[in-house]
Design a protein around this motif. Sequence first.
Motif, mmCIF file in Angstrom:
data_model
loop_
_atom_site.group_PDB
_atom_site.id
_atom_site.type_symbol
_atom_site.label_atom_id
_atom_site.label_comp_id
_atom_site.label_asym_id
_atom_site.label_seq_id
_atom_site.Cartn_x
_atom_site.Cartn_y
_atom_site.Cartn_z
ATOM 1 N N SER A 1 0.835 -1.216 0.000
ATOM 2 C CA SER A 1 0.000 0.000 0.000
ATOM 3 C C SER A 1 0.866 1.260 0.000
ATOM 4 C CB SER A 1 -0.952 -0.020 1.197
ATOM 5 O OG SER A 1 -1.877 -1.064 1.078
ATOM 6 N N TRP A 2 1.904 1.246 -0.806
ATOM 7 C CA TRP A 2 2.896 2.321 -0.882
ATOM 8 C C TRP A 2 2.255 3.690 -1.134
ATOM 9 C CZ3 TRP A 2 7.946 2.683 0.197
ATOM 10 C CH2 TRP A 2 8.688 3.727 -0.393
ATOM 11 N N ASP A 3 1.484 3.791 -2.209
ATOM 12 C CA ASP A 3 0.900 5.095 -2.572
ATOM 13 C C ASP A 3 -0.133 5.567 -1.555
ATOM 14 O OD1 ASP A 3 2.459 5.126 -4.821
ATOM 15 O OD2 ASP A 3 0.902 4.332 -6.146
ATOM 16 N N TYR A 4 -0.934 4.637 -1.045
ATOM 17 C CA TYR A 4 -1.958 5.014 -0.051
ATOM 18 C C TYR A 4 -1.305 5.541 1.217
ATOM 19 C CZ TYR A 4 -5.397 2.426 -2.855
ATOM 20 O OH TYR A 4 -6.221 1.983 -3.852
ATOM 21 N N ALA A 5 -0.202 4.916 1.620
ATOM 22 C CA ALA A 5 0.470 5.342 2.854
ATOM 23 C C ALA A 5 1.064 6.736 2.675
ATOM 24 C CB ALA A 5 1.553 4.339 3.237
ATOM 25 N N TRP A 6 1.634 6.998 1.508
ATOM 26 C CA TRP A 6 2.159 8.344 1.245
ATOM 27 C C TRP A 6 1.034 9.363 1.220
ATOM 28 C CZ3 TRP A 6 6.732 9.752 2.358
ATOM 29 C CH2 TRP A 6 7.835 8.903 2.171
ATOM 30 N N ALA A 7 -0.109 8.959 0.675
ATOM 31 C CA ALA A 7 -1.255 9.873 0.650
ATOM 32 C C ALA A 7 -1.700 10.199 2.080
ATOM 33 C CB ALA A 7 -2.405 9.249 -0.147
ATOM 34 N N ALA A 8 -1.731 9.191 2.944
ATOM 35 C CA ALA A 8 -2.117 9.421 4.349
ATOM 36 C C ALA A 8 -1.148 10.397 5.004
ATOM 37 C CB ALA A 8 -2.135 8.097 5.116
ATOM 38 N N GLN A 9 0.135 10.202 4.732
ATOM 39 C CA GLN A 9 1.161 11.084 5.297
ATOM 40 C C GLN A 9 0.960 12.522 4.815
ATOM 41 O OE1 GLN A 9 4.201 12.051 3.166
ATOM 42 N NE2 GLN A 9 4.670 13.496 4.806
ATOM 43 N N LYS A 10 0.792 12.674 3.522
ATOM 44 C CA LYS A 10 0.677 14.028 2.943
ATOM 45 C C LYS A 10 -0.622 14.706 3.361
ATOM 46 C CE LYS A 10 3.780 13.603 -0.969
ATOM 47 N NZ LYS A 10 3.877 12.125 -1.203
ATOM 48 N N GLU A 11 -1.734 13.995 3.193
ATOM 49 C CA GLU A 11 -3.042 14.604 3.481
ATOM 50 C C GLU A 11 -3.210 14.959 4.954
ATOM 51 O OE1 GLU A 11 -5.040 11.787 0.027
ATOM 52 O OE2 GLU A 11 -6.073 11.947 1.956
ATOM 53 N N SER A 12 -2.577 14.188 5.837
ATOM 54 C CA SER A 12 -2.767 14.426 7.275
ATOM 55 C C SER A 12 -1.691 15.346 7.847
ATOM 56 C CB SER A 12 -2.751 13.095 8.042
ATOM 57 O OG SER A 12 -1.440 12.578 8.137
ATOM 58 N N GLY A 13 -0.683 15.661 7.056
ATOM 59 C CA GLY A 13 0.440 16.447 7.574
ATOM 60 C C GLY A 13 1.334 15.618 8.489
ATOM 61 N N GLY A 14 1.370 14.336 8.256
ATOM 62 C CA GLY A 14 2.126 13.432 9.133
ATOM 63 C C GLY A 14 3.530 13.150 8.645
ATOM 64 N N TRP A 15 4.119 12.103 9.191
ATOM 65 C CA TRP A 15 5.503 11.762 8.853
ATOM 66 C C TRP A 15 5.782 10.289 9.149
ATOM 67 C CZ3 TRP A 15 4.262 15.284 12.817
ATOM 68 C CH2 TRP A 15 4.382 14.801 14.118
ATOM 69 N N PHE A 16 6.916 9.830 8.621
ATOM 70 C CA PHE A 16 7.440 8.494 8.933
ATOM 71 C C PHE A 16 8.723 8.663 9.731
ATOM 72 C CE2 PHE A 16 5.122 7.821 4.889
ATOM 73 C CZ PHE A 16 4.229 6.851 5.306
ATOM 74 N N GLU A 17 8.991 7.700 10.585
ATOM 75 C CA GLU A 17 10.269 7.695 11.308
ATOM 76 C C GLU A 17 10.648 6.230 11.523
ATOM 77 O OE1 GLU A 17 13.298 8.589 11.938
ATOM 78 O OE2 GLU A 17 12.537 10.619 12.351
ATOM 79 N N LYS A 18 11.913 6.019 11.825
ATOM 80 C CA LYS A 18 12.359 4.630 12.043
ATOM 81 C C LYS A 18 13.088 4.509 13.367
ATOM 82 C CE LYS A 18 16.589 5.465 9.427
ATOM 83 N NZ LYS A 18 17.458 5.057 8.302
ATOM 84 N N PHE A 19 13.045 3.302 13.920
ATOM 85 C CA PHE A 19 13.639 3.061 15.234
ATOM 86 C C PHE A 19 14.399 1.743 15.234
ATOM 87 C CE2 PHE A 19 10.151 5.937 15.705
ATOM 88 C CZ PHE A 19 10.766 6.966 16.407
#
Length: 359
Positions: A253-271
């Motif tokens: 769900s690569w494109d959908y996840a990026w859309a969620a990030q962009k539309e919500s003003g969110g971000w990804f991080e790694k740990f």
Amino acid sequence: MSTHKHHTGLIDRYRDRLPVSANTRIISLNEGNTPLIQLYNIPRLIGKDVDIYVKFEGLNPTGSFKDRGMTMAVTKAVEEGSQAIICASTGNTSAAAAAYAARAGIKAFVLIPDGKIAQGKLAQTLMYGAEIIQINGNFDKGMALVKEIADHAPVTIVNSINPYRIDGQKTAAFEIVDDLGFAPDYHCLPVGNAGNITAYWKGYKEYATDRVCSTRPVMCGYQAAGAAPFLAGHPIEDPETIATAIRIGNPQSWDYAWAAQKESGGWFEKFTDEQILAAQKMLSQYEGIFCEPASAASLAGALHDIALGNIPEGSKIVCTLTGNGLKDPDTAIAQCAAAHPVTIEATLDAVKRAILDCL
Ligand code: AN7
């Protein structure tokens, strides 16, 4: 007369918002309706004024959020006359597919990476009676094979590329809003194949559009450092992490996840694995909530972003705990090796000494 309504599963609860009709035979194990638990000790410990809630999806019938998607996917597969389902899995999808197939009386085939799924998940999948196909290859390889095989055999794919999976899983967002009375400011969750972040965003958007809530959360997706394609910006070849549930390099769900990030003003991080395991232990030892390693990425991420101020004080935060800690006893016991119980004589004196030494 009691006003209590027996919970009969998420399709029944949210049937107006799901693709079922009055005639649909619902395949359910009464999934959903999981507790939203406010953290009490951890916010005090970090000295921040934040409301953190965890959505404990590990209390679903097979111990993970996958049951939400699977009740929907299997219900529709059966409605469409399918006799068999198939998935690739890092473990939880296979357990859920196996259970719902058993419930429906159809066959489940599951492709799992040999030696790389947690013991509890393997035990479940065996017990529910799925046909297990172990492959010399990771989840991504299994996923690619599943997509090909569906053209050659009469099997319905129940990975999250099946849109009914996303429909079922979006109900977790509904439950959160229904419980709180509003949408959280931030929603934190682990990201592997990226179906769940897609589903939550779909659910929140739907509720906001229909004015059930007036806001939508910022979506924060957290990955394991060794399996972080969303941080790399492209799929990765050999994902590796102790959090085997999210040992995924090529999210579907690569494109959908990026859309969620962009539309919500969110971000990804790694740990790192160490950070993820530390968060898992913290949740267990300070709050009494035992989730599996992958799930703890959500709390690791929330704490990180609270500390940095990316999530400001005063925020209301929900972290999804995607799976139950009992799924992966080996990792838990290994992590607590230092506290490994010693055996003593079975005498009152010895027990007394053991207690007094600890006080
Ligand atoms: C506990 O079971 O992909 O980003 O095959 O089991 O929706 O993939 C599991 C994923 C997070 C990531 N936490 O969710 C599988 C599988 C747990 C998980 C994820 C998974 P997605």
